[in-house]
Design an enzyme around this catalytic site. Structure first.
Site, PDB file in Angstrom:
ATOM      1  N   ARG A 117      34.387 -18.467 -47.735  1.00 31.87           N
ATOM      2  CA  ARG A 117      34.407 -18.773 -49.162  1.00 31.87           C
ATOM      3  C   ARG A 117      33.265 -19.666 -49.646  1.00 31.87           C
ATOM      4  O   ARG A 117      33.277 -20.110 -50.787  1.00 31.87           O
ATOM      5  CB  ARG A 117      35.748 -19.379 -49.597  1.00 31.87           C
ATOM      6  N   ASP A 118      32.276 -19.932 -48.803  1.00 33.82           N
ATOM      7  CA  ASP A 118      31.111 -20.701 -49.265  1.00 33.82           C
ATOM      8  C   ASP A 118      29.867 -20.295 -48.470  1.00 33.82           C
ATOM      9  O   ASP A 118      29.098 -21.149 -48.022  1.00 33.82           O
ATOM     10  CB  ASP A 118      31.368 -22.205 -49.151  1.00 33.82           C
ATOM     11  N   ILE A 119      29.679 -18.998 -48.306  1.00 25.25           N
ATOM     12  CA  ILE A 119      28.487 -18.499 -47.616  1.00 25.25           C
ATOM     13  C   ILE A 119      27.281 -18.735 -48.522  1.00 25.25           C
ATOM     14  O   ILE A 119      27.284 -18.360 -49.686  1.00 25.25           O
ATOM     15  CB  ILE A 119      28.611 -16.997 -47.293  1.00 25.25           C
TER      16      ILE A 119
END
Length: 193
Positions: free
Chosen positions: A73-75
């Site tokens: 969820r935070d690539i």
């Protein structure tokens, strides 16, 4: 705790998690190297050979996370570390979710970095492995072109672009990018219909 269960050569290993007097901590593998964003700031766009090597390693690590029902969820390039021997490792599973099925609710708050956020995260909706694939597509776009597809004066304006606008093919910005690579970027960043 979810991230500590992952063991893969392309994921930064988490050794321990805990709490001390109300402060939570994570003990992780030390990586002697730099993150991908530093390389992009120094060089701009990367060669196609470099991009393919990076994406093969990152997607291998993310596949292992998804196989373990963990969504990052935070690539973004800042969360992709490069060792001195050019091994890529995904880090910062700080807002990751372990899921029991295909989707999970984010509770109405958009988490993640706005330039790489998926449309469903920007809306505060459901996220699943496809959210990570979208962010990987944005990262791929940036490696190929040296820029992110959407920018603006505020985080909200960038998020709205992720929700509403179509990402241009990288070859529209940089000559010589094969159509097949354009198709990969466009497939990764395709909006749900």
């Amino acid at each position: 705790l979810s991230a500590s269960s992952l063991s893969h050569p392309n994921i930064v290993e988490v050794y321990d998690v805990g709490e001390d007097n109300g402060l939570y901590y994570i003990v992780m593998e030390y990586i002697d190297g730099k993150h991908l964003k530093q390389l992009l700031k120094k060089r701009g766009s990367l060669t196609l050979t470099e991009v393919v090597d990076i994406m093969l390693q990152v997607t291998d690590g993310m596949s292992a996370a998804h196989d373990s029902y963990i969504i990052h969820r935070d690539i973004k390039p800042q969360n992709i570390l490069m060792t001195k021997d050019k091994t890529l490792k995904v880090t910062d599973f700080g807002i990751a979710r372990a899921v029991a099925g295909e989707t999970t609710v984010v509770g109405g708050s958009a988490l993640g970095s706005v330039h790489y956020i998926s449309p469903e995260q920007a809306r505060g909706g459901f996220t699943d492995a496809r959210s990570d694939i979208y962010s990987l597509g944005i990262t791929l776009f940036e490696m190929l072109t040296g820029t992110v597809p959407f920018d603006g004066d505020t985080a909200v304006s960038v998020a709205v672009q992720h929700i509403q606008d179509t990402i241009p093919a990288p070859s529209q910005l940089v000559e010589g990018i094969p159509v097949s690579v354009d198709k990969i970027v466009l497939k990764c960043t395709q909006k749900r219909t």
